[in-house]
Design an enzyme around this catalytic site. Structure first.
Site, PDB file in Angstrom:
ATOM      1  N   LYS A 243       0.828  -1.216   0.000  1.00 43.99           N
ATOM      2  CA  LYS A 243       0.000   0.000   0.000  1.00 43.99           C
ATOM      3  C   LYS A 243       0.855   1.257   0.000  1.00 43.99           C
ATOM      4  O   LYS A 243       2.032   1.233   0.343  1.00 43.99           O
ATOM      5  CB  LYS A 243      -1.010  -0.045   1.153  1.00 43.99           C
ATOM      6  N   ARG A 282      -3.185 -10.204   4.663  1.00 38.86           N
ATOM      7  CA  ARG A 282      -3.606 -10.309   3.253  1.00 38.86           C
ATOM      8  C   ARG A 282      -2.499  -9.673   2.413  1.00 38.86           C
ATOM      9  O   ARG A 282      -2.241  -8.478   2.534  1.00 38.86           O
ATOM     10  CB  ARG A 282      -4.929  -9.564   3.079  1.00 38.86           C
TER      11      ARG A 282
HETATM   12  N1  PMM Z   1      -7.315  -4.019   0.675  1.00 35.97           N
HETATM   13  C1  PMM Z   1      -7.632  -4.048  -0.638  1.00 35.97           C
HETATM   14  C2  PMM Z   1      -8.617  -4.919  -1.126  1.00 35.97           C
HETATM   15  N2  PMM Z   1      -9.256  -5.768  -0.290  1.00 35.97           N
HETATM   16  N3  PMM Z   1      -9.587  -6.645   1.871  1.00 35.97           N
HETATM   17  C3  PMM Z   1      -9.309  -6.628   3.159  1.00 35.97           C
HETATM   18  N4  PMM Z   1      -9.948  -7.486   3.996  1.00 35.97           N
HETATM   19  N5  PMM Z   1      -8.377  -5.790   3.696  1.00 35.97           N
HETATM   20  C4  PMM Z   1      -7.694  -4.896   2.939  1.00 35.97           C
HETATM   21  O1  PMM Z   1      -6.875  -4.133   3.472  1.00 35.97           O
HETATM   22  C5  PMM Z   1      -7.973  -4.872   1.543  1.00 35.97           C
HETATM   23  C6  PMM Z   1      -8.948  -5.779   1.032  1.00 35.97           C
HETATM   24  C7  PMM Z   1      -6.916  -3.134  -1.580  1.00 35.97           C
HETATM   25  O2  PMM Z   1      -5.692  -3.690  -1.986  1.00 35.97           O
HETATM   26  P1  PMM Z   1      -5.481  -4.462  -3.393  1.00 35.97           P
HETATM   27  O3  PMM Z   1      -5.953  -3.529  -4.474  1.00 35.97           O
HETATM   28  O4  PMM Z   1      -4.026  -4.731  -3.450  1.00 35.97           O
HETATM   29  O5  PMM Z   1      -6.261  -5.728  -3.397  1.00 35.97           O
END
Ligand code: PMM
Length: 301
Positions: A243, A282
């Site tokens: 991030k 994650r």
């Molecule tokens: N961040 C993203 C997408 N889904 N789900 C959860 N549970 N927690 C998060 O911090 C989260 C998520 C955004 O990141 P990405 O675009 O790399 O998937």
């Protein structure tokens, strides 16, 4: 790797999707390790996610990547079809389902435990039918009114992530006097709504939602405040992977580090997060974080 037959490219040349010949019963949530942090690997089947957008948008590429993550040891594969980055276009549930359902079916058939990153009730329901075992909902305080009833009825674990307002329009909501206390209180209130709708407490996994209506300072405060989240009595998931706040931390000569340069910082967060009580992380680079959570577990003894 335990089944070469399941590796993409080993199926017939005419096959439109990677062939999964060795069908296994999908792994269950109760099979997840309890002696170390759990690693959820990100599989974005999107053209526009901030770090891996466009890489796995075709079903065959997404399935191949999902199998690689699964055979590489990831505990959960988090499949998402809609980007939540600021400025991303929203898509219909039908478009989302067309992207992710074939991928979920193939990976579940190979035996992977799948979570589905969706804010849509209809997608969540169809994803469970296709073999998904966890719903990961980033809608936060804007959740769909039908979601609690679906989760109560289908009895699947549910990730309840914090966020204020629309994730695609983050900044106006990022005002907090005490970010830890406010996010904890807002998550507890959301949790109560799901419990009132019949969702069992142990079905709910809480996530502070790093980067969602939060700036870098908020994200660091939330990580520092992780024990306040675990006090709510639920499993806690942390999503820091690649991030922007890590890019800012690693800036060099005034240039923010690119997403691909943020994996080492991510694995450091994985170790520190589970050492501070997180149940899971994650991440994009699941292999590195698997090592990190194993180190944290060995350290804890
Ligand atoms: N961040 C993203 C997408 N889904 N789900 C959860 N549970 N927690 C998060 O911090 C989260 C998520 C955004 O990141 P990405 O675009 O790399 O998937």
């Amino acid at each position: 790797m335990d089944s070469l037959a399941a590796v993409p490219g080993t199926g017939p040349a005419t096959s439109p999707l990677p062939v999964v010949r060795k069908v296994r019963a999908p792994r269950k949530f109760s099979d997840l390790p309890t002696d170390r942090g759990v690693v959820m690997a990100i599989l974005n089947v999107t053209p526009d996610s901030f770090s891996d957008g466009g890489k796995f948008v075709s079903p065959d590429k997404a399935i191949a990547q999902g199998l690689k993550l699964f055979y590489g040891g990831a505990d959960i594969i988090d499949v998402g079809g809609e980007s939540t980055r600021p400025g991303a276009e929203s898509i219909t549930p039908e478009e989302e389902q067309a992207r992710i359902l074939p991928v979920i079916e193939a990976l579940a058939k190979a035996g992977a435990l799948i979570s589905v990153d969706t804010m849509h009730v209809d997608t969540a329901s169809k994803a469970i039918d296709a073999g998904a075992g966890i719903i990961n909902d980033v809608s936060g305080m804007t959740f769909s009114p039908e979601m609690p009833a679906l989760i109560a009825e289908r009895k699947v674990p549910y990730v309840l992530m914090h966020r204020r307002g629309d994730a695609r329009n983050v900044d106006p909501a990022a005002k907090y006097d005490d970010v830890v206390a406010e996010v904890v209180a807002e998550l507890a209130e959301l949790r109560d709504k799901f419990v009132a709708a019949g969702v069992a407490e142990d079905q709910i996994i809480l996530d502070p939602g790093l980067g969602f209506s939060k700036n870098a300072e908020h994200n660091w405060a939330l990580l520092r405040g992780l024990p306040e989240f675990t006090k709510l009595g639920h499993k806690v998931l942390v999503g820091a992977s690649r991030k922007r706040f890590l890019g800012t931390l690693l800036s060099s000569a005034g240039k923010v580090a690119a997403p691909a340069e943020r994996d080492h910082a991510t694995l450091a967060i994985s170790a520190l997060a589970v050492a501070n009580g997180a149940w899971g992380v994650r991440v994009h680079d699941s292999g590195a974080s698997l090592d990190a959570v194993k180190v944290a577990a060995a350290w804890a003894g």
